[in-house]
Design an enzyme around this catalytic site. Structure first.
Site, PDB file in Angstrom:
ATOM      1  N   HIS A 262       0.808  -1.217   0.000  1.00  0.00           N
ATOM      2  CA  HIS A 262       0.000   0.000   0.000  1.00  0.00           C
ATOM      3  C   HIS A 262       0.842   1.268   0.000  1.00  0.00           C
ATOM      4  O   HIS A 262       0.377   2.320  -0.442  1.00  0.00           O
ATOM      5  CB  HIS A 262      -0.938   0.010   1.211  1.00  0.00           C
ATOM      6  CG  HIS A 262      -2.146  -0.856   1.045  1.00  0.00           C
ATOM      7  ND1 HIS A 262      -2.142  -2.192   1.349  1.00  0.00           N
ATOM      8  CD2 HIS A 262      -3.392  -0.575   0.595  1.00  0.00           C
ATOM      9  CE1 HIS A 262      -3.347  -2.696   1.100  1.00  0.00           C
ATOM     10  NE2 HIS A 262      -4.123  -1.749   0.641  1.00  0.00           N
ATOM     11  N   GLY A 263       2.049   1.199   0.516  1.00  0.00           N
ATOM     12  CA  GLY A 263       2.889   2.392   0.538  1.00  0.00           C
ATOM     13  C   GLY A 263       4.262   2.094   1.098  1.00  0.00           C
ATOM     14  O   GLY A 263       4.474   1.071   1.762  1.00  0.00           O
TER      15      GLY A 263
END
Length: 465
Positions: free
Chosen positions: A322-323
């Site tokens: 996600h990041g």
């Protein structure tokens, strides 16, 4: 180009007319889809389109090598390493550079890692996952090597390249390679999904963001604990509206083009534990992680302790996907630890012990735990998250600025289970209505959504991943 913009709406209407004008020629339709998909990627950056095309060529070459009987497993491993390395360079270079530089400084090693600005190509996470599913399907002989241009369309298909859902090659490529004329699939449901998506993302999600999420998260020490709970609840609702709204939009667009996308949401906030949550939230990602990470690691086949380690690794990788920040790693770790605790409880108390006795409490605990983890998802840095938690656990002042919002959210939480059948109900009503009235109904609903929505074009949160 935002999929909610007027420019995209006009483009898509014109595109749809040309697309179905070529209905007798599905191969030409594919070319039209491929060109349009690359034009949309090109509208963000010509470099992004170039990177996507070069990546497509490399992965396709590997698929040919894997399809040969010689050293197929070795070629698959090399191909996956190349795919992940490509993702890591563009998405995680700066994160690992910073962490490695910190370690070198701590060890007093006089090495300076150069600072390089790397732009993250749009959709790179999604087309990387698409390509891995293609490579694995080739290795398992689930599908044959596709025509190059069909494969290029599979990776670049514009409804799902920006923010998913994640398509499986064995399910999606057959929809591309059809020889018979396509048909619009469930047109009433498609239109309903598009209208609902605009209400979710453009209106409701942005109203919640502007009125509750932004002001509370911007200055947490100015609010009491009740208000800070409102901030967490509001963000949980906003990210659901935003992401599920995007999925509704691209699902509706795909149905109008004659394609089916996988189901990505199934009322996740009705979940009674974290396992259920991941069976209902971003389903295409959670099933991908299960099939391509958790099971290859050994799944639950190597004993209880090894199973928990596999769960933690899978959820950590989910967070990192996600990041590239530490906050996303913590978010993934929180979900991994939560599932491990759930598994331990099942082992020693009996499976779904709490659900069978107090299902309402189980849902309430799951909701609050998920809301707590969203804190690390929203905050850019760990210090921001800790500031919010500090304020939440220390500011018990009686005066609340958002007590009305707190009551509204409680009402939403109570009536949410009653909304399960609304999509089917709306679709049924549309089918029964006179077709002459439909355009006016849609225009009126869209006008209301735009009228009450805050100014500005909302972003798709998951387009950042």
């Amino acid at each position: 180009m935002s999929y909610l913009s007027i420019e995209f709406g006009l483009f898509f209407i014109s595109f749809l007319a040309l697309y179905w004008g070529l209905n007798a020629f599905p191969k030409i339709q594919n070319w039209l889809l491929l060109i349009s998909s690359y034009l949309i990627v090109f509208s963000y950056s010509w470099q992004f389109a170039t990177i996507l095309f070069v990546y497509t060529c490399i992965i396709y070459l590997f698929s040919i090598l894997i399809s040969s009987l010689k050293h197929a497993k070795t070629w698959l491993i090399i191909a996956i390493i190349v795919a992940i390395a490509n993702l890591a360079v563009f998405k995680y270079f700066d994160f690992f550079r910073h962490e490695l530089q910190t370690l070198l400084n701590y060890l007093n090693i006089p090495i300076l890692i150069p600072l390089v600005s790397v732009l993250i190509p749009i959709g790179i996470s999604f087309y990387t996952f698409h390509s891995v599913s293609y490579l694995v399907s080739i290795r398992k002989r689930e599908i044959a090597v596709a025509n190059f241009w069909d494969f290029a369309l599979f990776l670049s298909f514009f409804p799902s390249i920006i923010a998913g859902p994640i398509n499986r090659a064995k399910d999606f490529l057959p929809q591309i390679t059809v020889n018979q004329p396509r048909q619009i699939i469930e047109p009433y449901r498609a239109l309903m999904l598009i209208v609902v998506s605009i209400i979710k993302v453009y209106c409701l999600g942005e109203l919640i963001n502007e009125n509750w999420v932004k002001p509370i998260f911007a200055n947490p020490f100015e609010f009491n604990s009740l208000d800070l709970f409102v901030g967490l609840y509001a963000y949980a609702i906003q990210i659901y509206l935003n992401f599920s709204g995007y999925t509704d939009l691209v699902t509706g667009i795909s149905l109008l083009l004659g394609f089916r996308l996988p189901i990505n949401f199934n009322f996740p906030y009705l979940s009674l534990n974290l396992r259920q949550f991941w069976e209902r939230w971003h389903i295409s990602l959670s099933s991908w992680i299960r099939d391509y990470i958790y099971i290859p690691l050994g799944g639950n086949r190597k004993g209880f302790i090894r199973t928990q380690i596999n769960v933690l690794l899978a959820m950590l990788l989910s967070g990192l996907w996600h990041g590239s920040g530490l906050n996303f790693v913590i978010w993934g770790a929180c979900h991994g630890i939560g599932i491990v605790v759930l598994n331990v409880g099942d082992r020693y108390l009996g499976r779904e012990y709490l659900i069978k006795r107090f299902s309402c409490i189980a849902r309430l605990i799951t909701w609050h735990y998920v809301c707590f983890t969203w804190l690390f998802f929203y905050c850019v840095t760990l210090s921001d998250a800790m500031d919010y938690l500090t304020a939440l656990t220390h500011n018990f002042a009686i005066k609340s600025q958002y007590w009305q919002a707190f009551l509204i959210i409680i009402v939403i939480y109570i009536i949410y289970p009653k909304c399960k059948h609304l999509p089917v109900l709306f679709t049924t009503l549309l089918i029964r209505l006179n077709k002459l009235f439909l355009p006016f109904i849609f225009i009126f609903i869209l006008w209301l959504a735009i009228y009450f929505a805050p100014s500005g074009m909302p972003n798709f949160i998951y387009a950042n991943f």
